[in-house]
Design a protein around this motif. Structure first.
Motif, PDB file in Angstrom:
ATOM      1  N   UNK A 147       0.850  -1.174   0.000  1.00 36.19           N
ATOM      2  CA  UNK A 147       0.000   0.000   0.000  1.00 36.19           C
ATOM      3  C   UNK A 147       0.895   1.237   0.000  1.00 36.19           C
ATOM      4  N   UNK A 148       0.928   1.968  -1.113  1.00 36.14           N
ATOM      5  CA  UNK A 148       1.731   3.184  -1.245  1.00 36.14           C
ATOM      6  C   UNK A 148       0.822   4.388  -1.057  1.00 36.14           C
ATOM      7  N   UNK A 149       0.975   5.089   0.045  1.00 29.23           N
ATOM      8  CA  UNK A 149       0.136   6.239   0.364  1.00 29.23           C
ATOM      9  C   UNK A 149       0.748   7.527  -0.180  1.00 29.23           C
ATOM     10  N   UNK A 150      -0.102   8.397  -0.685  1.00 31.57           N
ATOM     11  CA  UNK A 150       0.297   9.713  -1.148  1.00 31.57           C
ATOM     12  C   UNK A 150      -0.786  10.704  -0.732  1.00 31.57           C
ATOM     13  N   UNK A 151      -0.451  11.987  -0.818  1.00 31.02           N
ATOM     14  CA  UNK A 151      -1.420  13.024  -0.513  1.00 31.02           C
ATOM     15  C   UNK A 151      -1.452  14.040  -1.638  1.00 31.02           C
ATOM     16  N   UNK A 152      -2.600  14.673  -1.787  1.00 32.89           N
ATOM     17  CA  UNK A 152      -2.774  15.770  -2.734  1.00 32.89           C
ATOM     18  C   UNK A 152      -3.721  16.777  -2.103  1.00 32.89           C
ATOM     19  N   UNK A 153      -3.530  18.044  -2.436  1.00 35.72           N
ATOM     20  CA  UNK A 153      -4.355  19.104  -1.863  1.00 35.72           C
ATOM     21  C   UNK A 153      -5.048  19.875  -2.977  1.00 35.72           C
ATOM     22  N   UNK A 154      -6.391  19.927  -2.883  1.00 35.43           N
ATOM     23  CA  UNK A 154      -7.232  20.591  -3.861  1.00 35.43           C
ATOM     24  C   UNK A 154      -8.102  21.638  -3.179  1.00 35.43           C
ATOM     25  N   UNK A 155      -8.393  22.714  -3.878  1.00 37.03           N
ATOM     26  CA  UNK A 155      -9.379  23.699  -3.423  1.00 37.03           C
ATOM     27  C   UNK A 155     -10.347  23.903  -4.574  1.00 37.03           C
ATOM     28  N   UNK A 156     -11.592  23.565  -4.346  1.00 40.60           N
ATOM     29  CA  UNK A 156     -12.597  23.663  -5.409  1.00 40.60           C
ATOM     30  C   UNK A 156     -13.888  24.260  -4.901  1.00 40.60           C
ATOM     31  N   UNK A 157     -13.774  25.337  -4.135  1.00 40.16           N
ATOM     32  CA  UNK A 157     -14.956  25.956  -3.547  1.00 40.16           C
ATOM     33  C   UNK A 157     -15.151  25.458  -2.130  1.00 40.16           C
ATOM     34  N   UNK A 158     -16.370  25.341  -1.708  1.00 39.41           N
ATOM     35  CA  UNK A 158     -16.722  24.891  -0.364  1.00 39.41           C
ATOM     36  C   UNK A 158     -16.078  23.538  -0.058  1.00 39.41           C
ATOM     37  N   UNK A 205     -13.827  32.797   6.143  1.00 39.56           N
ATOM     38  CA  UNK A 205     -15.077  33.197   5.488  1.00 39.56           C
ATOM     39  C   UNK A 205     -15.167  34.705   5.270  1.00 39.56           C
ATOM     40  N   UNK A 206     -14.448  35.475   6.069  1.00 38.05           N
ATOM     41  CA  UNK A 206     -14.466  36.927   5.902  1.00 38.05           C
ATOM     42  C   UNK A 206     -13.772  37.345   4.614  1.00 38.05           C
ATOM     43  N   UNK A 207     -12.953  36.454   4.063  1.00 40.96           N
ATOM     44  CA  UNK A 207     -12.239  36.754   2.832  1.00 40.96           C
ATOM     45  C   UNK A 207     -10.997  37.614   3.023  1.00 40.96           C
ATOM     46  N   UNK A 208     -10.600  37.852   4.272  1.00 37.88           N
ATOM     47  CA  UNK A 208      -9.474  38.752   4.539  1.00 37.88           C
ATOM     48  C   UNK A 208      -8.154  38.038   4.807  1.00 37.88           C
ATOM     49  N   UNK A 209      -8.163  36.719   4.925  1.00 39.13           N
ATOM     50  CA  UNK A 209      -6.931  36.004   5.270  1.00 39.13           C
ATOM     51  C   UNK A 209      -6.150  35.523   4.059  1.00 39.13           C
ATOM     52  N   UNK A 210      -6.793  35.485   2.904  1.00 39.00           N
ATOM     53  CA  UNK A 210      -6.145  34.978   1.699  1.00 39.00           C
ATOM     54  C   UNK A 210      -6.180  33.466   1.550  1.00 39.00           C
ATOM     55  N   UNK A 211      -6.730  32.768   2.540  1.00 37.79           N
ATOM     56  CA  UNK A 211      -6.785  31.304   2.486  1.00 37.79           C
ATOM     57  C   UNK A 211      -7.892  30.819   1.563  1.00 37.79           C
ATOM     58  N   UNK A 212      -7.693  29.618   1.047  1.00 34.73           N
ATOM     59  CA  UNK A 212      -8.737  28.899   0.319  1.00 34.73           C
ATOM     60  C   UNK A 212      -9.243  27.787   1.219  1.00 34.73           C
ATOM     61  N   UNK A 213     -10.518  27.463   1.077  1.00 38.11           N
ATOM     62  CA  UNK A 213     -11.035  26.251   1.698  1.00 38.11           C
ATOM     63  C   UNK A 213     -10.564  25.102   0.823  1.00 38.11           C
ATOM     64  N   UNK A 214      -9.866  24.140   1.413  1.00 41.66           N
ATOM     65  CA  UNK A 214      -9.327  23.045   0.625  1.00 41.66           C
ATOM     66  C   UNK A 214      -9.522  21.705   1.296  1.00 41.66           C
ATOM     67  N   UNK A 215      -9.115  20.678   0.579  1.00 37.27           N
ATOM     68  CA  UNK A 215      -9.130  19.326   1.134  1.00 37.27           C
ATOM     69  C   UNK A 215      -7.769  18.684   0.900  1.00 37.27           C
ATOM     70  N   UNK A 216      -7.342  17.901   1.877  1.00 41.85           N
ATOM     71  CA  UNK A 216      -6.121  17.105   1.749  1.00 41.85           C
ATOM     72  C   UNK A 216      -6.554  15.655   1.638  1.00 41.85           C
ATOM     73  N   UNK A 217      -6.301  15.077   0.476  1.00 44.09           N
ATOM     74  CA  UNK A 217      -6.731  13.712   0.154  1.00 44.09           C
ATOM     75  C   UNK A 217      -5.550  12.765   0.336  1.00 44.09           C
ATOM     76  N   UNK A 218      -5.747  11.724   1.134  1.00 45.78           N
ATOM     77  CA  UNK A 218      -4.747  10.668   1.265  1.00 45.78           C
ATOM     78  C   UNK A 218      -5.270   9.466   0.504  1.00 45.78           C
ATOM     79  N   UNK A 219      -4.418   8.930  -0.393  1.00 50.15           N
ATOM     80  CA  UNK A 219      -4.884   7.861  -1.265  1.00 50.15           C
ATOM     81  C   UNK A 219      -3.800   6.818  -1.487  1.00 50.15           C
ATOM     82  N   UNK A 220      -4.251   5.634  -1.885  1.00 50.09           N
ATOM     83  CA  UNK A 220      -3.375   4.502  -2.165  1.00 50.09           C
ATOM     84  C   UNK A 220      -3.046   4.520  -3.651  1.00 50.09           C
ATOM     85  N   UNK A 221      -1.796   4.790  -3.986  1.00 47.47           N
ATOM     86  CA  UNK A 221      -1.389   4.892  -5.388  1.00 47.47           C
ATOM     87  C   UNK A 221      -1.429   3.554  -6.118  1.00 47.47           C
ATOM     88  N   UNK A 222      -1.548   2.463  -5.382  1.00 49.42           N
ATOM     89  CA  UNK A 222      -1.707   1.157  -6.020  1.00 49.42           C
ATOM     90  C   UNK A 222      -3.148   0.929  -6.480  1.00 49.42           C
TER      91      UNK A 222
END
Length: 177
Positions: free
Chosen positions: A1-12, A47-64
């Motif tokens: 089991x080869x684990x990897x992570x990826x980070x996406x921001x696609x809105x909420x 949510x105030x929009x003043x921090x510059x951050x995006x709402x994102x998700x960190x996905x951990x997945x099995x590359x196999x």
């Protein structure tokens, strides 16, 4: 089991988290904030929009089991990457479409995915590739939101099921029953 992570921001992040929790080979999805200038931001601050951050998700997945290219194709199929700083009624830079590579190999995969997606969307892709960026996990009540509170939230009920339907239609072999 080869684990990897990826980070996406696609809105909420509630919406993108719900999509990737249904994917075979994904072992965890964590909602959080990144790409801004405030240390340890709160949901209210983001949510105030003043921090510059995006709402994102960190996905951990099995590359196999599933590769990053397929996850990226799912990402582009289940949100609108042509809307600048918004997804539907969610407006602001915190709802931007962005990818946060963890290394140069991911950056190359992200660039290739944007090129693939550009062929299927009628308007230009505005998804950015950003980073490096510090990941801040969202508060506990945001984690696995759709599985709990989200199914009683009118916004989620209106937005998430169509995204899940797109996922199931286009990627049926990679979706949990």
């Amino acid at each position: 089991m080869a684990q990897a992570q990826a980070i996406f921001a696609g809105g909420c992040f509630w919406c993108t988290e719900a999509v990737f929790q249904d994917v075979i080979g994904v072992s965890s999805v964590e909602s959080g904030y990144l790409g801004g200038h405030t240390v340890n931001p709160t949901y209210k601050q983001v949510c105030s929009g003043t921090t510059g951050h995006a709402e994102g998700i960190r996905v951990t997945f099995d590359t196999d089991v599933i590769d990053l290219a397929t996850l990226l194709d799912m990402f582009f199929a289940t949100h609108d990457p042509t809307q600048l700083n918004r997804q539907g009624n969610d407006v602001g830079t915190q709802y931007r479409s962005a990818l946060f590579p963890l290394d140069d190999a991911q950056r190359a995969e992200f660039e290739a995915a944007i090129a693939r997606a550009a062929k299927t969307w009628p308007a230009p892709i505005v998804t950015t590739i950003e980073g490096p960026a510090t990941w801040y996990p969202a508060e506990d009540y945001h984690q696995e939101y759709w599985d709990g509170e989200g199914q009683r939230n009118p916004y989620c009920i209106a937005v998430i099921p169509p995204k899940l339907a797109k996922l199931r239609k286009s990627f049926s072999a990679q979706v949990k029953a």
